[in-house]
Design a protein around this motif. Structure first.
Motif, PDB file in Angstrom:
ATOM      1  N   ILE A 187       0.772  -1.157   0.044  1.00 38.61           N
ATOM      2  CA  ILE A 187      -0.008   0.019   0.067  1.00 38.61           C
ATOM      3  C   ILE A 187       0.902   1.080  -0.097  1.00 38.61           C
ATOM      4  CG2 ILE A 187      -1.567   1.431   1.273  1.00 38.61           C
ATOM      5  CD1 ILE A 187      -2.848  -1.382   2.359  1.00 38.61           C
ATOM      6  N   VAL A 188       1.882   1.076   0.803  1.00 38.69           N
ATOM      7  CA  VAL A 188       2.585   2.508   0.906  1.00 38.69           C
ATOM      8  C   VAL A 188       3.468   2.721  -0.333  1.00 38.69           C
ATOM      9  CG1 VAL A 188       4.449   3.362   2.349  1.00 38.69           C
ATOM     10  CG2 VAL A 188       2.595   2.235   3.402  1.00 38.69           C
ATOM     11  N   PHE A 230       2.976   6.694  -6.806  1.00 39.33           N
ATOM     12  CA  PHE A 230       1.787   7.678  -7.527  1.00 39.33           C
ATOM     13  C   PHE A 230       2.311   8.987  -7.016  1.00 39.33           C
ATOM     14  CE2 PHE A 230      -1.786   9.752  -8.023  1.00 39.33           C
ATOM     15  CZ  PHE A 230      -2.211  10.334  -6.923  1.00 39.33           C
ATOM     16  N   LEU A 231       2.991   9.353  -6.087  1.00 39.25           N
ATOM     17  CA  LEU A 231       3.448  10.663  -5.621  1.00 39.25           C
ATOM     18  C   LEU A 231       4.668  11.011  -6.376  1.00 39.25           C
ATOM     19  CD1 LEU A 231       3.048  10.924  -1.643  1.00 39.25           C
ATOM     20  CD2 LEU A 231       1.688  11.643  -3.452  1.00 39.25           C
ATOM     21  N   TYR A 265       1.367   4.009  -2.952  1.00 39.64           N
ATOM     22  CA  TYR A 265       1.152   5.669  -2.955  1.00 39.64           C
ATOM     23  C   TYR A 265       2.309   6.188  -3.276  1.00 39.64           C
ATOM     24  CZ  TYR A 265      -0.237   9.640  -0.437  1.00 39.64           C
ATOM     25  OH  TYR A 265      -0.503  10.989  -0.060  1.00 39.64           O
ATOM     26  N   ILE A 266       3.445   5.982  -2.761  1.00 35.46           N
ATOM     27  CA  ILE A 266       4.603   6.734  -2.987  1.00 35.46           C
ATOM     28  C   ILE A 266       4.941   6.704  -4.523  1.00 35.46           C
ATOM     29  CG2 ILE A 266       7.179   6.808  -2.607  1.00 35.46           C
ATOM     30  CD1 ILE A 266       6.839   6.003   0.254  1.00 35.46           C
TER      31      ILE A 266
END
Lengths: 266, 360, 290
Positions: free
Chosen positions: A8-9, A15-16, A12-13
């Motif tokens: 998950i993390v 994506f950022l 997300y990262i």
């Protein structure tokens, strides 16, 4: 369980990081190449944007000016907010709920509306074009933020902790600084970072209240919107460079934020 | 209920610990008997909470084994060890009522509803919480919240040991003694093994049948409160227990008798001569020093009147001494003479007690 | 809920805060209020007009349209950013090198000046020269934010989620780290599962921090200007013209200070009302607990 968390993390990262990679990509290209072609990596890799920034005094002075007023504001906001948040959290006094809410209302008006009045106000008191002016004006939105966040964290500490400390013989300030502040370190870390961040990216007031001596990067960055359109490469490089101070700030407060709550022996 | 054995426990919070200084627990071998009320006493930082967490399973020791009734549980987590732990400040579930809080451990273990109801009501009665069962737990006072924490341990009939980590820290002082006596009463009624960690000697000495004193990662003495008081096996115990603690003075052994400065101290046994070396300390409790017009002369530095008695601070052979003088005894303003009770003198070498030889 | 002691001397602790904030708030606010009830034909000559501007604004269809778009936007991003932020925060490491990496990387989008955010997403999403634009079109989906309102909306929302979710993450993460270990330890001993730990320990303890996060995101998204303006200019047409953008168009584009000021005040009052309602609800649920 652990791997699910990591996935998950990581997603997300990633994506950022994609747009940030894109930003860096743009910063090493010429504006012509940016607008003309699609390339995942600059076809003509160039440092010219960065060189321009590093050699142009208005640019690097801009950084220094911004750092100056942002630092002043962050320290001021957190320092002033700590006792106020403590008061809101521990005491009842006349008008406390309304005052608390009023603080937040100061973040509710679109800043565009206030540019001119602010300019008039700070000129009238002779603070136009100073770091202090910008630092003070940013107090409008940063102090309420700081008070709210700190109060939220302080309310998580049982009041019994305060009382036990008094009984053990600590004076108020010794208790506050040596015992209380460390237990809300997560709140202070995150507050300091947010004050820094919101002040750092605020452009309108920073531009309106300064001319030459305290001109921040905000002003110089909007300068790149020339009549021919944005100097995109330059803007991208400037954007990339503005990330750095904030990254350093959060790196420094990371231990405050992530520190496990250790209810010290009182 | 279980007998708990700790074998050669050593623990370090660092990953590559080698030097003794890296270890928080330096070698603990101890057995906690079934149904005993124990206190684990020591100053902050001596490793008590670490040891407690090793027993409960919240922490795995770097070295050594934890045995419950002879079975090695070192690898097991807290749930399977069937322990209960009460922490320094009240841990309650905000979202639930008092009833919900007490029922939580049972519900999680799949206990039938009627059984849950019965146990909860029984424990609530024991702890005086019956009238509050329907209230939201979050609104109660700190001492009631701690009782709920305790209750969550008591509802489980299969609990091996209940551990308390300085549970009275955030309780109002005037409620502390009340809660303390309730804990003692509870132990007598329920009979679970209880281990009570504290840095407060009053709490330890009033609650426990046996006290384990820790200092700097080591267990320095295990004994009843009386043992700890009368015969401290380590200078730390002598100094820590008692208010004020034991007087400690460097001494030498000459002809089998302790000598402080130039004074030979009469004692009820002789000490072997080969103890004649450095690091010797003589210990005597302030309560065991009597006024004696034919005794040693001391000069008074200060007198504190504490009500039923006075604490006289004096100087004897260039050493500071504290003496208890009972109410009513006259203290001469100068020329105070004292004697040490012969059977209460202890000699320590490098901190540890030296057993004297032939009694005289 | 903490039982607070009545202490009027607490005003001294709050005084510096009041002074600094009020100084910046009251005087400029007076100026705006002043404008909102007057008419000007230039040359600094003002005529009193009373409530005329307020009525005009409240009746205008243009205003209703912008307001509607704005509400939809704020609602959408809240629905995405808050759960996503909490989810990421729950899964972030609490110790080790991972902490530094996560915190620093997640903070980066927050630190970019908003006009650069708009500009970089502009290029990023262009169908011919941008990575995102090309990728989506390459997958067969029709995507062009300069011409297609749906694409424009999706891009604006994606940009905001990218930009601001980390705020929710950081606040939630700090809130989680502030939960003392004994709570987790006790839950472990009580045999609670992951979901129960979240429901009975983490979520209640995060309530205050989440309130702040939600209020902040609501306010900032309701007043958003720079990023969407640079990204889409309010277009195509006026499909992404949110309230702020419209307000600035009226004020600067047409120099109608009166209506602009009136609109600002109405704007402010809407935000105020909604925040107040939310805040009261949160506070009431907390005092119900005690």
């Amino acid at each position: 369980m652990k791997t699910k968390s990591n996935v998950i993390v990581t997603v997300y990262i990633v994506f950022l990081m994609l747009p940030i990679y894109w930003l860096l990509n743009m910063s090493f290209k010429t504006t012509n190449e940016i607008l003309g072609t699609f390339s995942l990596w600059p076809k003509e890799f160039t440092f010219e944007n960065y060189i321009k920034i590093f050699t142009d005094p208005t640019w690097y002075n801009g950084y220094i000016n911004s750092l100056a007023y942002v630092s002043i504001n962050t320290v001021l906001s957190v320092a002033v907010a700590l006792p106020a948040a403590y008061a809101f959290s521990r005491y009842r006094f006349l008008g406390d709920k309304h005052l608390f809410f009023w603080l937040l209302t100061n973040r509710m008006a679109p800043p565009a509306v206030f540019a001119l009045p602010f300019f008039q106000l700070y000129s009238a008191i002779g603070l136009f074009d100073t770091h202090i002016a910008v630092a003070l004006s940013h107090c409008l939105f940063n102090i309420p933020l700081a008070v709210w966040i700190l109060e939220g964290f302080m309310s998580g500490i049982p009041k019994e902790l305060d009382e036990t400390a008094y009984i053990d013989g600590h004076s108020f300030w010794r208790f506050f600084l040596k015992i209380f502040v460390p237990t809300i370190s997560a709140g202070i870390g995150v507050t300091a970072f947010f004050c820094f961040m919101f002040s750092w990216v605020e452009m309108l007031l920073a531009k309106s209240l300064t001319a030459v001596a305290a001109k921040p990067i905000a002003a110089t960055m909007t300068r790149t919107a020339s009549t021919a359109g944005y100097e995109l490469g330059l803007l991208a490089a400037a954007g990339a460079l503005t990330i750095i101070p904030g990254a350093i700030v959060i790196y420094f407060v990371r231990n405050y934020i992530a520190k496990g709550f250790a209810l010290g022996r009182v | 209920m279980a007998e708990i054995t700790l074998k050669e426990i050593r623990h370090s919070y660092q990953s590559n610990a080698t030097a003794p200084g890296d270890f928080v627990i330096r070698g603990v071998d101890i057995t906690w008997r079934e149904g005993g009320a124990y206190a684990l006493l020591g100053p902050s930082g001596c490793g008590k909470t670490t040891l407690l967490n090793i027993i409960s399973g919240l922490l795995r020791p770097t070295e050594g084994a934890v045995l419950f009734n002879g079975i090695d549980v070192t690898a097991q987590d807290p749930v399977t060890r069937d322990i209960a732990q009460i922490f320094q400040f009240p841990v309650i579930y905000d979202t639930m009522s008092v009833y919900g809080n007490l029922a939580f451990p049972l519900v999680n273990r799949g206990v039938a509803r009627e059984e849950v109801d019965r146990r909860v009501k029984e424990v609530a009665g024991m702890l005086d919480l019956s009238e509050m069962l329907d209230q939201r737990a979050v609104g109660l006072t700190a001492d009631n919240k701690q009782k709920i924490s305790l209750g969550r341990g008591l509802v489980r009939s299969d609990v091996n040991v209940i551990m308390f980590d300085e549970p009275l820290t955030v309780i109002d002082p005037h409620l502390k003694w009340k809660l303390r006596s309730e804990l003692k009463r509870l132990h007598q009624r329920v009979g679970f093994t209880m281990i009570y960690v504290t840095h407060d000697q009053t709490e330890a000495l009033t609650f426990a049948d046996e006290v384990v004193v820790m200092h700097d990662g080591d267990v320095v003495q295990v004994g009843t409160p009386k043992d700890l008081f009368d015969r401290p096996e380590h200078t730390f115990v002598g100094h820590f227990i008692g208010s004020p603690g034991m007087n400690l003075m460097p001494c030498q052994i000459v002809d089998g008798k302790p000598v402080v400065g130039r004074s030979v101290i009469p004692v009820n046994r002789s000490f072997a001569d080969h103890e004649k070396c450095s690091g010797l300390v003589l210990g005597i409790r302030p309560e065991c020093i009597q006024l004696d017009p034919e005794g040693f002369q001391v000069s008074i530095t200060r007198i504190d009147d504490v009500g039923h008695y006075c604490i006289v601070r004096a100087e004897f052979e260039d050493q500071a001494l504290q003496i208890f003088v009972k109410e009513g005894e006259r203290i001469p303003s100068e020329n105070l003479r004292i004697r040490f009770d012969r059977s209460s003198i202890q000699i320590y070498k490098d901190g540890w007690i030296v057993d004297g030889g032939t009694p005289r | 809920m903490i039982d607070r002691v009545s202490n009027q001397k607490a005003w001294f602790m709050v005084l510096p805060v009041i002074l600094l904030v009020a100084f910046n708030a009251i005087i400029p606010l007076m100026t705006v209020v002043n404008y909102s009830v007057q008419e000007t034909f230039g040359n600094n000559v003002f005529f009193w007009e009373g409530m005329k501007w307020f009525e005009e604004v409240l009746r205008s269809e243009r205003f209703h349209a912008s307001l509607g778009r704005q509400v939809l936007f704020s609602f959408t991003i809240l629905i995405i950013e808050v759960p996503l932020g909490i989810l990421v925060a729950l899964n972030m490491p609490r110790q080790g090198i991972g902490v530094s990496i996560c915190l620093v990387l997640m903070a980066l989008p927050l630190l970019i000046p908003w006009n650069v955010v708009g500009a970089m997403w502009n290029i990023f999403a262009l169908p011919d020269i941008g990575l995102l634009g090309r990728a989506i079109n390459g997958m067969g989906v029709e995507y062009n934010f300069t011409q297609n309102p749906v694409s424009a909306w999706l891009t604006v929302v994606a940009m905001d989620v990218w930009h601001w979710t980390s705020l929710v993450v950081l606040l939630s993460y700090a809130g989680l780290c502030a939960i003392p270990d004994p709570y987790y330890q006790a839950a472990k001993i009580d045999g609670a599962g992951r979901w129960q730990i979240f429901r009975h320990i983490e979520l209640p303890k995060l309530k205050r921090v989440l309130t702040i996060a939600i209020l902040l995101r609501f306010m900032d998204s309701f007043m958003i200007y720079t990023e969407p303006f640079v990204l889409t200019g309010g277009g195509p047409g006026n499909t992404t013209t949110f309230l702020s953008i419209d307000l600035v168009k009226i004020a600067l584009g047409q120099f109608d200070l009166g209506p602009a000021a009136a609109m600002s005040l109405i704007y402010f009052l809407i935000v105020l009302l909604l925040c107040w309602v939310f805040y009261t609800l949160m506070m009431r649920s907390e005092s119900n607990a005690s």
